[in-house]
Design an enzyme around this catalytic site. Structure first.
Site: not given
Lengths: 174, 650
Positions: B130-131, B254
């Site tokens: 993902n990121d 976060r």
């Protein structure tokens, strides 16, 4: 005299402690479940699990997800049993398709949703809970339009609805 | 815990304190019973009153601050099920199908699935990504880190993957940079950013989901700064360096950004969060990345946007066409605040001014503030992050492109997600309101033979095949001119158009849609239109839309079938220009030099391998279109493990 007083005090204590206690144990469950499309199922699922009395919202989601997983496993067992005695090829095809869908639900969708709820990235819980619900629906659809064709309607509906509840609860945490 | 509030109504409601002495005479039995039942009734009455409908119910959050559960409206978009009570086949539930259709899983075979893997987009050899994390340039190498699940093609067990490249295109996989081996990141080594210090050293700040699933920020740095590959990383022994501040939930803190240097000789960075449904970003100051001071207030906040993930904050030049170091701040500069919205999985940005003195960001256009205005990309694009590339003096943007197919298909094919081609990002000086994104120039090194099509007339209601050979790995540059007379003559109307509700490329308007049909099969049973649609208002003003239509992209029903897109500003004298990168299951399309961008994931069942073709189309009713194109076949980037390095993760 004092006996009467103490009796009365004891009685009052008994009444007044009982009601608010049971109220505070239910109120988070009630408020959370009201934000799902299946209020009664949500409440009954949570209330039958002892963890729910001291749970926060993510844990409530996990409890419902655990129940969904248990229902999914039971449904998968049902499917396997039906497969053993099935002779109609169309029925067998549908059941085999459902095996794959339920493997997905049990091995990936619900465990990932629980993981995401526990670790605090709720968007993934929403996504995978949605997927679980879709997979249960997909299984049901394989038996044709009429709901009387499916031998596992109950299981599919339970898994679907519980997954939708998990998705709704996870959405609250976004 | 016993609720002691219950004791209050006793003395309030019955009007007398039960501990008060009663009359010393003996009370008859009847009266005793009366009193007994009276108190019982009062007790019941009191209990009923205290159990109100919970509309003001307040609960204690983990940090002791009171958080009202009911301030947020439920996020459910679908109505309560309206299906038959006994049956399961309810169609009212949006959750059922990604597109409202019957969602039976398609029997994907290996041939279809293996075609989906991209040739020149970054992706690990298998499993889930993902990121993007901590992108940077160091000692001759571009570094890319990313959220990775080493065990499965679904999210989970997140650690940091790592790869290097000389040119942002040809990537070599390295061993995992960081794994979940500390209490402060036991439940996930999540997203973070790199800051390069003036002496050239690197510090990495990242979010850990700790053993109690609290989101904390941790410091890490390369074990050996003389290793250009930065293979090994060490975590600071005093981690975590930041924990959620008071009033912030443990799971709402976060994705720390790259830090910027202030005129007072301190570093500042920002971290996204939320308070109820207001998205916010905190600013922290530090000198050593170990101890921090949280500044009062927030960098910025926007009501109703929800949790701000992957915040990014950087300067862009108002006059020059190069990138700027993150610390630059002067009158020649605008600042960009970007957020990823947890609620709708899209990346938004706003252009504005940064005031260092009070660490505040003021958007130029509050009506289009961050989270409610412009998006980086109108398709599938999330968790994007920029870095300043000091090697080529540009700012480069990475974005996570997840799958649009079913999780089951991802598990079957063994992988999920790609990254976009890195894009340079600049302020659009012509509009001043938009950013321009463009694939990094190094991608041109993949171009093989080219095909030119000059001034092709595409009449209203026609399709023109473009013979370019295989059509699954292409770089397309196109310019469209619409028949001016038709533009002038067309009747305007006040009907509002939007790509998503337009019905797609089949719905004909006077002046559109027209564009390309990518990954299209000869019979056009499968096709992905990338196109312009010009809408003329009753005042004669033209509005141009740029859309990507997935409704007929695949015969499979378990894939996303939405129509993506947005209005694209077209200035006086500009032709309509388009760039499209086709790379198997990903299509990245850029309109007007990157003013509006759409990325989509496409999963045809037939328009694959040699059967995938490219067409021009014009579905307008009143206007002919003239198109000029240059199309290149694209080579693979041969992304593979770095040779002779042990301990490869994938």
């Amino acid at each position: 005299m004092t006996k009467i007083i103490s009796l009365l005090v004891l009685q009052a204590l008994f009444c007044f402690t009982l009601f608010p206690l049971s109220y505070s144990a239910n109120s988070l469950i009630e408020t959370t479940c009201k934000q799902t499309p299946y209020l009664d199922l949500c409440i009954s699922t949570l209330e039958s699990d002892p963890r729910s009395s001291s749970a926060d919202v993510p844990v409530l989601g996990c409890i419902v997800a655990d129940t969904a997983n248990a229902k999914a496993s039971a449904t998968l067992n049902q499917i396997s049993t039906l497969l053993k005695s099935a002779t109609d090829p169309k029925l067998k095809k549908a059941l085999n398709g459902c095996v794959e869908l339920y493997n997905m639900i049990i091995k990936h969708d619900i465990p990932v949703a629980i993981d995401a709820l526990e670790k605090g990235d709720p968007k993934f819980a929403v996504e995978y809970a949605t997927d679980a619900g879709n997979n249960a629906q997909d299984c049901e659809d394989r038996f044709g339009k009429s709901s009387t064709n499916s031998p596992i309607s109950g299981g599919n509906k339970a898994v679907h609805d519980l997954s939708v509840i998990v998705e709704s609860i996870a959405s609250l945490l976004l | 815990m016993v609720d002691t509030v219950s004791f209050l109504p006793v003395s309030n409601f019955d009007g007398s304190n039960p501990s008060e002495p009663l009359q010393s005479r003996r009370i008859p039995m009847k009266v005793q019973l009366l009193i007994f039942f009276g108190l019982l009734a009062v007790g019941l009455f009191a209990a009923l009153l205290t159990s109100n409908n919970g509309s003001d119910f307040v609960t204690e959050s983990e940090h002791g601050s009171l958080v009202s559960l009911n301030t947020a409206k439920p996020e459910l978009l679908q109505p309560v099920s309206r299906g038959p009570a006994a049956g399961v086949s309810e169609k009212s539930n949006r959750l059922f199908a990604k597109d409202g259709e019957n969602m039976v899983a398609f029997p994907w075979n290996n041939s279809m699935l293996s075609w989906q893997r991209t040739a020149f987009h970054f992706q690990p050899e298998r499993n889930w990504m993902n990121d993007p994390n901590g992108p940077l340039f160091y000692k001759g190498w571009y570094h890319f880190f990313y959220q990775y699940n080493p065990h499965a093609a679904v999210w989970g067990d997140i650690v940091w993957g790592h790869a290097v490249s000389k040119d942002l295109i040809h990537w070599l996989h390295l061993p995992l940079a960081m794994v979940a081996d500390r209490t402060y990141d036991k439940n996930g080594v999540w997203t973070g950013s790199a800051t390069i210090l003036p002496d050239g050293k690197i510090v990495m700040l990242y979010t850990g989901s700790d053993a109690d699933a609290v989101q904390v920020q941790n410091l890490a740095y390369p074990t050996d700064h003389s290793d250009p590959l930065l293979i090994n990383w060490v975590k600071f022994s005093g981690n975590p360096v930041l924990v959620p501040p008071p009033g912030i939930l443990s799971k709402d803190f976060r994705d720390p950004t790259t830090a910027w240097w202030t005129s007072e000789g301190k570093w500042r960075l920002t971290i996204g969060s939320k308070i109820n449904k207001t998205g916010i970003a905190f600013v922290y100051e530090t000198k050593d990345f170990i101890t921090y001071e949280k500044l009062d207030g927030v960098l910025h906040a926007v009501d109703g946007t929800g949790m701000w993930e992957c915040v990014d904050f950087f300067p862009v030049s108002k006059t020059k066409e190069n990138g700027l170091d993150t610390s630059i701040n002067n009158p020649d500069v605008k600042h960009v605040l970007k957020v990823s919205l947890d609620d709708d999985k899209n990346d938004y940005y706003a252009i504005g001014t940064y005031h260092e003195k009070n660490a505040a960001f003021i958007p130029d256009d509050p009506e289009n503030d961050v989270g409610i205005g412009l998006r980086y990309d109108y398709g599938v694009y999330y968790a994007a992050k920029t870095f300043y590339d000091q090697n080529k003096n540009r700012r480069v943007l990475w974005g996570w492109i997840k799958e649009s197919d079913s999780e089951a298909a991802d598990v079957q094919k063994g992988w999920a997600s790609v990254q976009s081609i890195p894009r340079t990002i600049l302020l659009d000086q012509k509009t001043g309101t938009h950013l321009l994104q463009w694939p990094v120039e190094e991608i041109e090194s993949l171009r093989l033979n080219s095909y030119d099509f000059n001034q092709v007339t595409v009449q209203a209601g026609s399709v023109v095949p473009l013979d370019v050979g295989p059509a699954t790995q292409l770089d397309i540059i196109a310019e469209f001119k619409i028949d001016k007379e038709a533009l002038d003559k067309a009747t305007g109307s006040d009907l509002t158009f939007s790509c998503s509700s337009s019905g797609g490329a089949v719905k004909r308007g006077a002046l559109g849609p027209f564009g390309l049909l990518a990954l299209a099969e000869d019979s056009l049973s499968e096709q992905t239109p990338v196109y312009f649609y010009i809408a003329k208002g009753s005042d004669g003003n033209l509005k141009t839309f740029f859309c990507n239509d997935q409704t007929r992209s695949s015969e499979a029903s378990d894939v996303n079938k939405q129509i993506f897109g947005s209005v694209v500003p077209v200035l006086e004298g500009e032709n309509l220009s388009l760039r499209v990168l086709v790379d198997h299951s990903i299509i990245e399309s850029f309109a007007q030099g990157g003013r509006t961008v759409i990325t989509s994931r496409v999963y045809p069942t037939k328009a694959i391998y040699g059967a995938a073709k490219l067409f021009l189309f014009n579905n307008a009713t009143e206007a002919g279109v003239n198109a000029s194109l240059r199309i290149w076949q694209m080579s693979s980037a041969f992304i593979r493990p770095y040779p002779n390095i042990d301990n490869q993760p994938q």
